[in-house]
Motif scaffolding. Structure first.
Motif, PDB file in Angstrom:
ATOM      1  N   GLN A  83       0.862  -1.185   0.000  1.00 44.81           N
ATOM      2  CA  GLN A  83       0.000   0.000   0.000  1.00 44.81           C
ATOM      3  C   GLN A  83       0.892   1.227   0.000  1.00 44.81           C
ATOM      4  O   GLN A  83       1.935   1.223   0.638  1.00 44.81           O
ATOM      5  CB  GLN A  83      -0.862   0.034   1.256  1.00 44.81           C
ATOM      6  CG  GLN A  83      -1.882  -1.062   1.327  1.00 44.81           C
ATOM      7  CD  GLN A  83      -2.687  -0.952   2.597  1.00 44.81           C
ATOM      8  OE1 GLN A  83      -3.483  -0.051   2.758  1.00 44.81           O
ATOM      9  NE2 GLN A  83      -2.448  -1.870   3.504  1.00 44.81           N
ATOM     10  N   PRO A 104      -0.003   4.694   1.000  1.00 42.03           N
ATOM     11  CA  PRO A 104      -0.869   5.782   1.461  1.00 42.03           C
ATOM     12  C   PRO A 104      -0.061   7.045   1.770  1.00 42.03           C
ATOM     13  O   PRO A 104       1.169   7.037   1.747  1.00 42.03           O
ATOM     14  CB  PRO A 104      -1.488   5.207   2.729  1.00 42.03           C
ATOM     15  CG  PRO A 104      -0.466   4.273   3.252  1.00 42.03           C
ATOM     16  CD  PRO A 104       0.347   3.779   2.080  1.00 42.03           C
ATOM     17  N   ARG A 105      -0.788   8.072   2.068  1.00 38.07           N
ATOM     18  CA  ARG A 105      -0.165   9.353   2.418  1.00 38.07           C
ATOM     19  C   ARG A 105      -0.249   9.507   3.932  1.00 38.07           C
ATOM     20  O   ARG A 105      -1.300   9.253   4.519  1.00 38.07           O
ATOM     21  CB  ARG A 105      -0.952  10.455   1.733  1.00 38.07           C
ATOM     22  CG  ARG A 105      -0.324  11.813   1.751  1.00 38.07           C
ATOM     23  CD  ARG A 105      -1.239  12.783   1.041  1.00 38.07           C
ATOM     24  NE  ARG A 105      -1.279  12.522  -0.406  1.00 38.07           N
ATOM     25  CZ  ARG A 105      -0.406  13.065  -1.271  1.00 38.07           C
ATOM     26  NH1 ARG A 105       0.541  13.853  -0.837  1.00 38.07           N
ATOM     27  NH2 ARG A 105      -0.513  12.804  -2.547  1.00 38.07           N
ATOM     28  N   THR A 156       4.194  10.516   1.001  1.00 37.50           N
ATOM     29  CA  THR A 156       3.730   9.202   0.574  1.00 37.50           C
ATOM     30  C   THR A 156       4.694   8.148   1.088  1.00 37.50           C
ATOM     31  O   THR A 156       5.901   8.266   0.888  1.00 37.50           O
ATOM     32  CB  THR A 156       3.656   9.144  -0.953  1.00 37.50           C
ATOM     33  OG1 THR A 156       2.862  10.218  -1.404  1.00 37.50           O
ATOM     34  CG2 THR A 156       3.044   7.845  -1.404  1.00 37.50           C
ATOM     35  N   ASP A 211      -3.755   8.171   5.126  1.00 40.12           N
ATOM     36  CA  ASP A 211      -4.903   8.409   4.265  1.00 40.12           C
ATOM     37  C   ASP A 211      -4.854   7.373   3.136  1.00 40.12           C
ATOM     38  O   ASP A 211      -4.108   7.510   2.183  1.00 40.12           O
ATOM     39  CB  ASP A 211      -4.829   9.842   3.719  1.00 40.12           C
ATOM     40  CG  ASP A 211      -5.877  10.083   2.653  1.00 40.12           C
ATOM     41  OD1 ASP A 211      -6.889   9.343   2.662  1.00 40.12           O
ATOM     42  OD2 ASP A 211      -5.686  10.996   1.844  1.00 40.12           O
ATOM     43  N   CYS A 212      -5.679   6.330   3.307  1.00 40.81           N
ATOM     44  CA  CYS A 212      -5.612   5.213   2.358  1.00 40.81           C
ATOM     45  C   CYS A 212      -6.665   5.320   1.256  1.00 40.81           C
ATOM     46  O   CYS A 212      -6.872   4.384   0.503  1.00 40.81           O
ATOM     47  CB  CYS A 212      -5.803   3.892   3.086  1.00 40.81           C
ATOM     48  SG  CYS A 212      -4.545   3.564   4.308  1.00 40.81           S
ATOM     49  N   THR A 213      -7.334   6.471   1.185  1.00 38.99           N
ATOM     50  CA  THR A 213      -8.468   6.526   0.269  1.00 38.99           C
ATOM     51  C   THR A 213      -8.051   6.461  -1.191  1.00 38.99           C
ATOM     52  O   THR A 213      -8.798   6.015  -2.027  1.00 38.99           O
ATOM     53  CB  THR A 213      -9.256   7.830   0.493  1.00 38.99           C
ATOM     54  OG1 THR A 213      -8.328   8.893   0.540  1.00 38.99           O
ATOM     55  CG2 THR A 213     -10.056   7.757   1.760  1.00 38.99           C
ATOM     56  N   ARG A 214      -6.819   6.944  -1.463  1.00 38.58           N
ATOM     57  CA  ARG A 214      -6.443   7.022  -2.874  1.00 38.58           C
ATOM     58  C   ARG A 214      -5.651   5.818  -3.354  1.00 38.58           C
ATOM     59  O   ARG A 214      -5.387   5.675  -4.531  1.00 38.58           O
ATOM     60  CB  ARG A 214      -5.630   8.295  -3.123  1.00 38.58           C
ATOM     61  CG  ARG A 214      -6.445   9.519  -2.800  1.00 38.58           C
ATOM     62  CD  ARG A 214      -6.212  10.592  -3.789  1.00 38.58           C
ATOM     63  NE  ARG A 214      -4.815  10.945  -3.927  1.00 38.58           N
ATOM     64  CZ  ARG A 214      -4.404  11.915  -4.731  1.00 38.58           C
ATOM     65  NH1 ARG A 214      -5.281  12.572  -5.443  1.00 38.58           N
ATOM     66  NH2 ARG A 214      -3.128  12.214  -4.827  1.00 38.58           N
ATOM     67  N   SER A 215      -5.228   4.968  -2.422  1.00 34.92           N
ATOM     68  CA  SER A 215      -4.443   3.831  -2.865  1.00 34.92           C
ATOM     69  C   SER A 215      -4.856   2.591  -2.088  1.00 34.92           C
ATOM     70  O   SER A 215      -4.640   2.503  -0.897  1.00 34.92           O
ATOM     71  CB  SER A 215      -2.968   4.101  -2.645  1.00 34.92           C
ATOM     72  OG  SER A 215      -2.716   4.143  -1.263  1.00 34.92           O
ATOM     73  N   LYS A 234      -0.898  11.255   7.184  1.00 35.25           N
ATOM     74  CA  LYS A 234      -1.813  12.385   7.375  1.00 35.25           C
ATOM     75  C   LYS A 234      -1.111  13.605   7.951  1.00 35.25           C
ATOM     76  O   LYS A 234      -1.371  14.726   7.539  1.00 35.25           O
ATOM     77  CB  LYS A 234      -2.959  11.968   8.300  1.00 35.25           C
ATOM     78  CG  LYS A 234      -4.096  11.309   7.525  1.00 35.25           C
ATOM     79  CD  LYS A 234      -5.215  10.928   8.480  1.00 35.25           C
ATOM     80  CE  LYS A 234      -6.270  10.121   7.756  1.00 35.25           C
ATOM     81  NZ  LYS A 234      -7.128   9.412   8.709  1.00 35.25           N
TER      82      LYS A 234
END
Lengths: 724, 124
Positions: free
Chosen positions: A50, A52-53, A60, A76-80, A55
């Motif tokens: 994964q 993620p970014r 990244t 922030d796992c929403t995009r990956s 927060k």
């Protein structure tokens, strides 16, 4: 029993001599790495990455494998989402593969300037050479690995179990894995890839199928069915039915065994606070308020009524007075007297008087029964009322003529009214007579009468139903059809069909020959027929409906057992609208019934998820058929030692099912023995680790120099010898 | 970074001593690289299997052929044996009760059921 990752960092990396190979089982679901010669891999984790970014800092980062989900809240796992290096069972994204190898070597404790150990890594059967060379390049260039060997996981697992006596040197390995299922025949302890076959179905598809089925079955709890949860449910509850359809039949019939086999998953649910019944005090208070309001309304109505009576009485009095006065006035003075009052004639005053008297009576609440009498009286006086009618026209002045015409009109209307009244009374009489006859019939033979009535009711109501259905048939839509009744596959009623026919002929018939449309007046009628408001109701329906209503009311009177059909009340709603009710514990239960064996069944019937290949049992037959003719005794030896390995062969009941399935495709009497590997999940790694300790292992590896010298074509031919 | 994240060593370090080429050297930041990998289909196409003898096993020809047995149909909703087929939704169903449900399903759900067996309408 979900698999647990082991990702603690190892501390003894520097103690291991550099000749000891590192063994990697690079599976599509799990990555396992450890030292040759050991019995357990050191590090195991899910083969995913994964990115993620973070927060707080916004950078990244890379996270390999599965970790405590609680720690992921900082990211922030929403995009990956989690990404895998595998397409089917082939490694194709080497950037992701590199992250995974980084993590694996890091956790093995590597801290030198390169990985100074030979590496044995598994790959899929007949790995495309592109993937193989990229992997070799990655290991040589980036990690400085001295030498590399590639082997097939199924073969390692088979050899491992063969060494332990589970299976023979001739046999079949059946390996339902994560993304694919392989069958590989072994002859003299070597895999024969000519006879191998692959179906693109595996544990991934089973989990996905379960996840989709459950989220379709329970759309309200869709968010609960994460990939991990579905995987857990699959491992815990799924099994292979000995015979799918008889098992499904059990569930369809709701048999006792089915109930025992049903699993229930209770989602967290807090019962809502129970609403207390209102106390007596409360009820009394509410009743008092209601009573008070009612009282007030009644008082208001009473006041209004009395004021109206008062008013009417005054008016009556005035009118009476006026009449009295009128009698005293001279004949000649009447017009001038009346002009002051606003009335035109004496008759008009009298009419107004009658009207006021009547409304006064009504206001006082007296029965208005003698209204009809009054009307009769009025009728009797027709000749008096219309004095001019019988006088010939030439004897009248123009004014009188006008008056006569008015009177004629009034007379005809009043006559019409009278006729209607007469008809009404006649029909009433008729009805009364009928009901009397009915009553007589009933008294004569109540049973028969009731029977007849019921039959008639049934007849009629069916007729009405039928007609209604015909009429509305085109309008039942199920959400697929938003256009309202003229979509594909919709049946239209006769009128709608006719309309469609007219429209289509109108659309297509023009153009051929000369256009004479509109030459005749009838042509224009077409538009009237086409227009939508053309479909009117037929009279018959209404009549029948009225009859049905009459009979049903009659039946209700005399037959206590009669219940009018509920269909009469509302047929428009095809599906019952779920009533709003408080949620209960049952709403938060996930029931696993047929799904328990429906999902793993796709291993045997890939068709069910749209994969047009044969299933596990047939694959064994395909594999034997593909072998260059080996003779019957070898074939019998093959089926006499069938080894199941790979994560998806852990389902209970799979070996019995396989035996039954293979027996169907093999000649009668051939020996069939199916065994499960000692540990279907880890045996591939263990077999590889044992293999890498052999002294001749060095002969099977190739170095960076070999790789660049011999080229790609050699790499294509490269194959490990499993028997050393 | 939060202490528990650091403790768990959740995040892969960017510099690893045992690597000859670091990730950031291979894939420098801020440079758009486009897609640098091939899908499996493209890989297989590039393998040129047609140039090799057909009896040599390769990734493509070891695939299992379709089943020889007729495929029994199951109800898309319940999983029971499905003798019926609804031409409007293309769903298979087991009995009248399921049919009622099938007809009341919104189109989205019908498509999702169809997608399970790869029969959904795909707009391209």
């Amino acid at each position: 029993m979900p698999f647990i990752s082991q990702i603690e960092r190892q501390s003894d990396y520097n103690l291991v001599p550099s000749t000891t190979p590192i063994v990697i089982d690079n599976g599509a679901s799990y990555f396992r790495i450890g030292w040759a010669g050991e019995t357990e891999p050191r590090v195991i984790f899910r083969n995913i990455v994964q990115r993620p970014r973070h927060k707080a800092t916004g950078e990244t980062v890379t996270i390999v494998g599965d970790h405590d989900p609680a720690l992921l809240k900082y990211f922030d796992c929403t995009r990956s989402g989690p990404r895998s290096a595998f397409d089917s069972n082939v490694v194709y994204q080497f950037e992701i593969m590199e992250y995974i190898l980084d993590f694996a070597f890091d956790r093995m404790g590597a801290n030198g300037s390169e990985i100074d150990h030979p590496v044995l890594i598994t790959e899929c059967v007949c790995n495309p050479v592109q993937s193989r060379s990229k992997m070799a390049e990655l290991l040589f260039e980036t990690y400085g690995v001295p030498s590399v060997a590639f082997g097939v996981d199924v073969a390692f697992s088979y050899k491992y179990n063969q060494r332990l006596g589970v299976c023979d040197k001739d046999g079949l390995a059946i390996c339902p894995g994560f993304t694919t299922t392989h069958v590989i025949p072994f002859i003299d302890g070597e895999p024969v890839y000519n006879g191998s076959c692959r179906t693109n179905i595996g544990g991934y598809h089973i989990t996905d199928y379960l996840k989709q089925l459950l989220s379709l079955k329970y759309p309200h709890h869709m968010a609960r069915f994460t990939w991990e949860k579905a995987e857990d449910l699959k491992m815990e509850h799924c099994y292979i039915a000995p015979d799918y359809f008889s098992e499904a039949q059990l569930f369809q019939k709701g048999a006792k065994e089915a109930e025992d086999k049903t699993r229930c998953w209770q989602l967290p649910w807090i019962p809502p606070p129970a609403e207390e019944a209102p106390s007596e005090e409360e009820i009394a208070r509410k009743a008092a308020i209601k009573e008070k309001q009612g009282q007030r309304l009644r008082e208001m109505a009473e006041a209004k009524r009395s004021s109206r009576i008062n008013e009417l009485e005054n008016e009556l009095h005035d009118l009476g007075f006026l009449l009295q006065q009128l009698e005293q006035v001279e004949e000649n003075d009447i017009p001038s007297f009346l002009s002051e009052t606003g009335y035109v004639s004496k008759q008009e005053i009298e009419a107004a008087l009658a009207k006021v008297t009547q409304s006064l009576r009504k206001a006082k609440g007296e029965p208005k029964g003698d209204q009809a009498e009054a009307e009769d009286k009025a009728d009797l006086a027709t000749s008096e009322k219309f004095p001019l009618i019988n006088i010939p026209d030439d004897m009248l002045t123009p004014e009188q003529l006008k008056e006569k015409r008015r009177q004629l009109f009034l007379k005809t209307t009043s006559e019409g009214r009278q006729r209607a009244k007469q008809k009404r009374s006649e029909s009433e009489l008729e009805r009364e007579r009928k009901s009397q006859q009915d009553e007589e019939k009933r008294l004569e033979n109540p049973e028969l009468y009731l029977e007849q009535l019921r039959a008639r009711y049934k007849d009629l109501s069916e007729k009405v139903e039928q007609r209604k259905r015909l009429k509305t048939n085109g309008n039942h839509t199920n959400g697929n059809n938003f256009s309202g009744g003229v979509g594909r596959g919709e049946r239209l009623n006769a009128a709608q069909r006719e309309r469609m026919r007219l429209l289509t002929t109108a659309a297509f018939d023009r153009g051929k020959g000369e256009d004479t449309f509109g030459a005749r007046d009838e042509d224009w009628q077409l538009y009237k027929l086409m227009s939508k408001d053309n479909d009117h109701d037929d009279e018959g329906l209404d009549q029948d409906e009225a009859e049905v209503a009459r009979i049903s009311s009659r039946l209700q009177e005399i037959d206590p057992t009669f219940i009018p059909k509920p269909a009469e009340l509302g047929t428009s709603q095809p599906v019952e609208v779920p009533r709003l009710r408080p949620l209960t514990k049952e709403d938060f239960q996930i029931i696993l019934g047929v799904e328990r064996f429906r999902c793993p069944e796709i291993l045997f019937r890939p068709n069910w998820i749209g994969v047009d290949q044969s299933g596990l049992d047939e694959m064994a037959g395909v594999s034997i058929r593909r072998l260059p003719s080996v003779g019957q005794d070898v074939e019998e030896r093959l089926t006499g030692s069938i080894l199941m390995t790979g994560g998806s062969c852990l389902f209970p009941g799979i070996s019995e099912r396989l035996v039954a399935g293979i027996r169907m495709i093999r000649p009668c009497g051939s020996p069939i023995r199916v065994v499960r590997a000692l540990d279907p999940v880890l045996d591939a790694w263990r077999g590889a680790a044992a293999y890498a300790t052999a002294s001749q292992f060095q002969t099977q590896t190739f170095s960076k120099a070999d790789y660049y010298e011999k080229g790609e074509d050699w790499l294509r031919q490269y194959q490990l010898r499993y028997t050393l | 970074m939060e202490p528990e994240v650091v403790n768990a060593e959740l995040v892969l370090p960017t510099h690893l001593s045992f690597k000859r080429i670091q990730m950031y050297e291979k894939y420098p930041k801020g440079q758009s690289r486009g897609r640098h990998w091939k899908h499996l289909k493209q890989i297989l196409q590039a393998e040129n299997y047609q140039n090799y003898p057909p009896d040599e096993p390769n990734y493509v020809n070891i695939e299992t052929p379709p089943s020889m047995h007729p495929c029994k149909k199951i109800c898309d909703i319940t999983g029971n044996e499905a003798p019926y087929f609804d031409p409007r939704t293309n769903l298979r169903y087991a009995n009248a009760e399921v049919f009622k449900l099938v007809r009341s399903l919104p189109n989205e759900y019908v498509q999702r059921y169809l997608a399970l067996r790869n029969a959904a309408v795909v707009l391209k």
